[in-house]
Design a protein around this motif. Structure first.
Motif: not given
Length: 365
Positions: A70-78, A32-34, A45-52, A2-9
């Motif tokens: 993965f290539d990208i990290v999204h930081v969604c914390t306090p 989204m892979v992680a 639950e997030a992996a089940k809903t949105y992950g590979t 796959s040439n898709k960008l792989k994202i970790a949340i």
């Protein structure tokens, strides 16, 4: 392969579920892979809903970064963990999209910027209100000189009674403050970006905790617990820029006002003005007469906007991923987000000390 960008949340709570993961799931060139959260069930639950199908779940972000994949990290914390996680991800060779504000303090934000420069990886902050069609259209007008020299701006983030009662919003240690750092940050970012002015000279600020101690208060999200309400319920700032331009900032979660608006700006320039009170309104003088007009944005034609039903959060995700894949600057540059944090911190400092804060090191003594 796959040439898709792989994202970790990292952080699978409210903002990840409300914005990041749904928007990323609609981007065809990413997956989204992680998923990482201190509460394992949320990550699962997030992996089940949105992950590979082979998405991996973690409770320790350092373990996730060490494993990679993965290539990208999204930081969604306090807010208090934005800097440590973002820096670790950048140093692990990942591009980072961090939720707003950039960090809890200016020092932490500067460390994030330094890490991005040191590693050569992209860092952006999730100020999604820049991607609204009214914001983008007004940005184009500002850049073309339609408003002339913009010397006054008002950043507006006023709620009458909408105190967030979940998560850690009322925790000063984890968040760094209340409505100012939560929603005032959006209005300030929007105003600075439209004015294209990132050189503050002086800030004066006030914060209030007047309504937070009320019990059984009327509130959009249900009554708050006064014992848990450790942050301000409203905050105001007056910012003077190096070129003399002035910005006023109004923010509140709870304030006795009949008119309440959020993530809006008002601009006044030498050739015209604009506000977002009732849609995008422009005003000025033509042929010896004053005029006011409301812009019809229903037909598209906005920069970055392809029409259809793309939301600002989807547009944010798309343009961020394009910045990574095409090696372009992100729409929200970390240098810009750093100035937002500097100003917010100065407002809190001014409110605490009762003195103006000068960015050149001088004082009002």
């Amino acid at each position: 392969m796959s040439n898709k960008l792989k994202i970790a949340i990292i952080g699978c709570g409210g903002i990840a579920n409300g914005k990041h993961m749904p928007s990323l799931s609609r981007q065809t060139h990413a997956e989204m892979v992680a998923f990482c959260d201190i509460i394992e069930e949320r990550a699962q639950e997030a992996a089940k809903t949105y992950g590979t199908e082979d998405a991996v779940v973690y409770t320790d972000f350092r373990e996730m970064l060490a494993a990679g994949g993965f290539d990208i990290v999204h930081v969604c914390t306090p807010n208090d963990s934005h800097s440590v996680i973002s820096i670790a991800a950048l140093e692990a060779g990942k591009h980072v999209m961090c939720e707003k504000p950039m960090a809890k303090t200016t020092a932490q934000a500067q460390e994030m910027l330094d890490a991005a420069r040191r590693t050569g990886k992209k860092l952006s902050i999730a100020y999604q209100n820049r991607y609204r069609s009214d914001s983008e259209y007004l940005k184009g007008l500002c850049e073309s000189g339609e408003l002339g020299d913009i010397y006054y701006g008002k950043a507006i983030a006023l709620r009458r009674r909408a105190v967030p009662t979940w998560g850690v919003f009322l925790d000063e240690e984890k968040q760094g403050g209340g409505p100012l750092i939560d929603i005032g940050t959006h209005a300030l970012d929007l105003t600075l970006w439209l004015m294209d002015n990132y050189k503050p000279r002086m800030v004066v600020g006030s914060t209030f905790h007047k309504l937070g101690q009320k019990k059984n208060a009327a509130n959009a999200f249900g009554p708050w617990d006064p014992e848990q309400f450790k942050v301000e319920d409203s905050a105001f700032g007056f910012i003077t820029m190096e070129n003399g331009a002035t910005i006023s900032l109004e923010s509140s979660w709870a304030l006795n006002v009949s008119e309440f608006r959020e993530a809006q700006t008002l601009l006044a320039g030498t050739e015209g003005g604009a506000d977002m009170k009732d849609g995008l309104r422009l005003n000025g003088e033509r042929a010896g007469r004053l005029y006011e007009t409301k812009v019809d944005l229903s037909s598209g034609g906005v920069a970055f906007y392809s029409g259809g039903t793309e939301s600002e959060s989807d547009r944010e995700a798309r343009l961020w991923l394009e910045a990574v894949s095409e090696d372009k600057e992100p729409v929200v540059k970390p240098e810009q987000a750093l100035v937002v944090t500097q100003i917010l911190e100065a407002i809190y400092e001014s409110a605490r000390t009762g003195r103006a804060v000068y960015f050149d090191g001088s004082s009002d003594k």
